[in-house]
Design a protein around this motif. Structure first.
Motif, PDB file in Angstrom:
ATOM      1  N   GLY A   3       1.991   7.305  -7.405  1.00 54.69           N
ATOM      2  CA  GLY A   3       1.268   7.275  -7.696  1.00 54.69           C
ATOM      3  C   GLY A   3      -0.348   6.380  -8.523  1.00 54.69           C
ATOM      4  O   GLY A   3      -1.025   6.670  -9.069  1.00 54.69           O
ATOM      5  N   LEU A   4      -0.037   5.242  -7.667  1.00 59.74           N
ATOM      6  CA  LEU A   4      -0.803   4.022  -8.285  1.00 59.74           C
ATOM      7  C   LEU A   4      -1.575   3.735  -7.183  1.00 59.74           C
ATOM      8  O   LEU A   4      -1.817   2.744  -7.225  1.00 59.74           O
ATOM      9  N   ALA A   5      -2.430   4.546  -5.626  1.00 57.08           N
ATOM     10  CA  ALA A   5      -2.667   3.557  -5.209  1.00 57.08           C
ATOM     11  C   ALA A   5      -4.287   3.597  -5.317  1.00 57.08           C
ATOM     12  O   ALA A   5      -4.955   2.483  -5.723  1.00 57.08           O
TER      13      ALA A   5
ATOM     14  N   ARG B 273       9.540   7.332 -10.187  1.00 55.11           N
ATOM     15  CA  ARG B 273       7.970   6.316 -10.278  1.00 55.11           C
ATOM     16  C   ARG B 273       7.738   5.509 -11.031  1.00 55.11           C
ATOM     17  O   ARG B 273       8.006   5.391 -12.233  1.00 55.11           O
ATOM     18  N   LEU B 274       7.787   4.109 -10.463  1.00 58.05           N
ATOM     19  CA  LEU B 274       6.874   3.469 -10.669  1.00 58.05           C
ATOM     20  C   LEU B 274       6.104   3.701 -11.997  1.00 58.05           C
ATOM     21  O   LEU B 274       5.331   3.125 -13.323  1.00 58.05           O
ATOM     22  N   ALA B 275       5.433   4.221 -11.932  1.00 54.85           N
ATOM     23  CA  ALA B 275       3.892   5.301 -12.967  1.00 54.85           C
ATOM     24  C   ALA B 275       3.983   5.055 -14.227  1.00 54.85           C
ATOM     25  O   ALA B 275       3.889   5.589 -15.084  1.00 54.85           O
ATOM     26  N   TRP B 276       5.903   5.740 -14.036  1.00 59.20           N
ATOM     27  CA  TRP B 276       5.791   6.221 -15.475  1.00 59.20           C
ATOM     28  C   TRP B 276       6.325   5.135 -15.986  1.00 59.20           C
ATOM     29  O   TRP B 276       5.932   5.148 -17.799  1.00 59.20           O
ATOM     30  N   LEU B 277       7.521   4.172 -15.394  1.00 59.48           N
ATOM     31  CA  LEU B 277       7.158   2.939 -16.183  1.00 59.48           C
ATOM     32  C   LEU B 277       6.327   2.091 -16.961  1.00 59.48           C
ATOM     33  O   LEU B 277       6.024   1.352 -17.973  1.00 59.48           O
ATOM     34  N   PHE B 278       5.061   2.044 -16.304  1.00 63.93           N
ATOM     35  CA  PHE B 278       3.599   1.238 -16.053  1.00 63.93           C
ATOM     36  C   PHE B 278       2.674   1.717 -17.372  1.00 63.93           C
ATOM     37  O   PHE B 278       2.377   1.484 -18.570  1.00 63.93           O
ATOM     38  N   ASP B 279       2.786   3.256 -17.164  1.00 63.93           N
ATOM     39  CA  ASP B 279       2.860   3.810 -18.392  1.00 63.93           C
ATOM     40  C   ASP B 279       3.101   3.639 -19.739  1.00 63.93           C
ATOM     41  O   ASP B 279       2.461   3.712 -20.985  1.00 63.93           O
TER      42      ASP B 279
ATOM     43  N   VAL C  24       1.102  -1.467   0.140  1.00 64.09           N
ATOM     44  CA  VAL C  24      -0.148   0.167  -0.023  1.00 64.09           C
ATOM     45  C   VAL C  24       1.312   1.528  -0.100  1.00 64.09           C
ATOM     46  O   VAL C  24       0.508   2.250  -0.461  1.00 64.09           O
ATOM     47  N   SER C  25       1.735   1.174   0.766  1.00 62.46           N
ATOM     48  CA  SER C  25       2.973   2.243   1.089  1.00 62.46           C
ATOM     49  C   SER C  25       3.530   2.293  -0.098  1.00 62.46           C
ATOM     50  O   SER C  25       3.255   4.032  -1.074  1.00 62.46           O
ATOM     51  N   ALA C  26       3.766   1.547  -1.478  1.00 61.34           N
ATOM     52  CA  ALA C  26       4.572   1.207  -2.469  1.00 61.34           C
ATOM     53  C   ALA C  26       3.824   2.286  -3.323  1.00 61.34           C
ATOM     54  O   ALA C  26       3.843   3.239  -4.028  1.00 61.34           O
TER      55      ALA C  26
ATOM     56  N   PRO D 281      -9.539   6.715 -14.969  1.00 62.41           N
ATOM     57  CA  PRO D 281      -8.733   7.855 -14.815  1.00 62.41           C
ATOM     58  C   PRO D 281      -7.745   8.545 -13.469  1.00 62.41           C
ATOM     59  O   PRO D 281      -6.997   8.650 -13.221  1.00 62.41           O
ATOM     60  N   LEU D 282      -8.165   8.575 -12.890  1.00 55.49           N
ATOM     61  CA  LEU D 282      -8.567   8.369 -11.571  1.00 55.49           C
ATOM     62  C   LEU D 282      -7.721   7.977 -10.253  1.00 55.49           C
ATOM     63  O   LEU D 282      -6.870   7.957  -9.444  1.00 55.49           O
ATOM     64  N   GLN D 283      -7.313   6.504 -11.124  1.00 54.69           N
ATOM     65  CA  GLN D 283      -6.218   5.198 -10.859  1.00 54.69           C
ATOM     66  C   GLN D 283      -5.094   5.811 -11.061  1.00 54.69           C
ATOM     67  O   GLN D 283      -4.178   5.225 -10.139  1.00 54.69           O
ATOM     68  N   ARG D 284      -4.800   6.364 -11.639  1.00 48.91           N
ATOM     69  CA  ARG D 284      -2.849   7.306 -11.219  1.00 48.91           C
ATOM     70  C   ARG D 284      -3.195   8.471 -11.239  1.00 48.91           C
ATOM     71  O   ARG D 284      -3.810   9.427 -11.391  1.00 48.91           O
ATOM     72  N   ALA D 285      -1.843   8.811 -10.130  1.00 52.10           N
ATOM     73  CA  ALA D 285      -1.986  10.017  -9.360  1.00 52.10           C
ATOM     74  C   ALA D 285      -1.737  11.118 -10.590  1.00 52.10           C
ATOM     75  O   ALA D 285      -1.191  10.422 -11.551  1.00 52.10           O
TER      76      ALA D 285
END
Length: 304
Positions: A39-41, A223-229, A32-34, A111-115
């Protein structure tokens, strides 16, 4: 952030669009913290819910709280985005939406699933003056005269801030490492779209992949969100022209930065990037070894 949490988050991201293969880690709160840190909670809440994996009530409550807080921030940014689009439309400017809500709308289940924390708009250099005036008309504060002059000469965006949030008005795609990625060619190839009744533009798939990769590496893949994007962008465009991706990346001053992020996205989150594309963009071996040190955030992202 613990390596346990990062590892658990990577498992969720690698598995998508399938359910995670493994059971929840012993320290689910670390996941959860990660997820919140990257930005992927909201996305993790969605992915775990779809998988049927259950969390203990305290952890589930924590994840829900993080997802709701992220969504609330995202709604605030979306509101500012819509106001900005209306203001720019009034002066005849149709911007390219970079990253943020426009990207999440196209790639994520919701769309709100990504910060997202601010609004990023790309306009032609000749449109900066009237676009700036339109944003000031929203009550946003521009940079001071000296700072704005410096930004126009040496950076890639002007910043406008206020109680409603922050807008970055890009007139270049990127500046970093003493190099510049100009916007003219990207703007010329951008594709028209409609966002809730408003005209917008998005980068063409090949251009957007390169831009997202270079942006992520320019910020040291923090941020891992950038790789997941990147993974989601590839999945959203199964017909992407990979030869064109290589051509676009080589046509910038940052082909090696594109490689760093695309390679990390393939290795860490399972982005289906062809090996021949990575080979075509790979920097010299010594730079790849350095990347293994500087693009792993102390080893948290390192996988065999």
């Amino acid at each position: 952030m613990s390596s346990v949490g990062a590892g658990a988050l990577l498992e969720v991201l690698r598995a998508w669009p399938e359910a995670p293969r493994d059971a929840m880690p012993v320290d689910a709160q670390a996941l959860v913290s990660a997820a919140a840190r990257h930005g992927l909670a909201g996305f993790v809440q969605h992915a775990l819910g779809r998988s049927g994996l259950t969390l203990d009530e305290p952890v589930r409550t924590s994840l829900r709280r993080e997802a709701l807080a992220q969504a609330a921030r995202g709604m605030r940014v979306k509101t500012l985005l819509m106001r900005s689009l209306d203001a720019l439309a009034a002066v005849g400017v149709v911007p390219v939406l970079l990253k943020g809500y426009g990207l999440a709308l196209r790639l994520y289940p919701e769309p709100l699933q990504r910060a997202t924390t601010d609004v990023d708009l790309l306009v032609a250099d000749a449109e900066v003056g009237k676009a700036s005036s339109a944003l000031v008309g929203l009550g946003l504060r521009p940079l001071g005269e000296a700072a704005a002059a410096h930004a126009r000469a040496h950076e890639h965006h002007l910043t406008f801030t206020g109680a409603a949030g922050m807008v970055e008005l890009h007139f270049r795609a990127l500046v970093g490492y003493g190099q510049t990625l100009e916007a003219e060619a990207l703007l010329a190839r951008a594709e028209e779209a409609v966002l809730e009744g408003r005209r917008v533009r998005y980068l063409r798939a090949e251009d957007e992949l390169v831009y997202l990769a270079i942006h992520a590496s320019n910020h040291l893949l923090q941020r891992l969100a950038w790789l997941f994007d990147l993974k989601l962008r590839v999945l959203a465009s199964p017909g992407v022209d990979w030869g064109r991706v290589v051509e676009v990346a080589r046509g910038t001053a940052f082909p090696h930065l594109a490689w760093y992020a695309l390679e990390a996205a393939q290795r860490l989150v399972g982005a289906p990037v062809p090996q021949e594309v990575l080979a075509a963009l790979a920097p010299p071996a010594w730079q790849r070894r350095m990347a293994a040190r500087f693009f792993t955030l102390g080893g948290c992202w390192r996988r065999s």
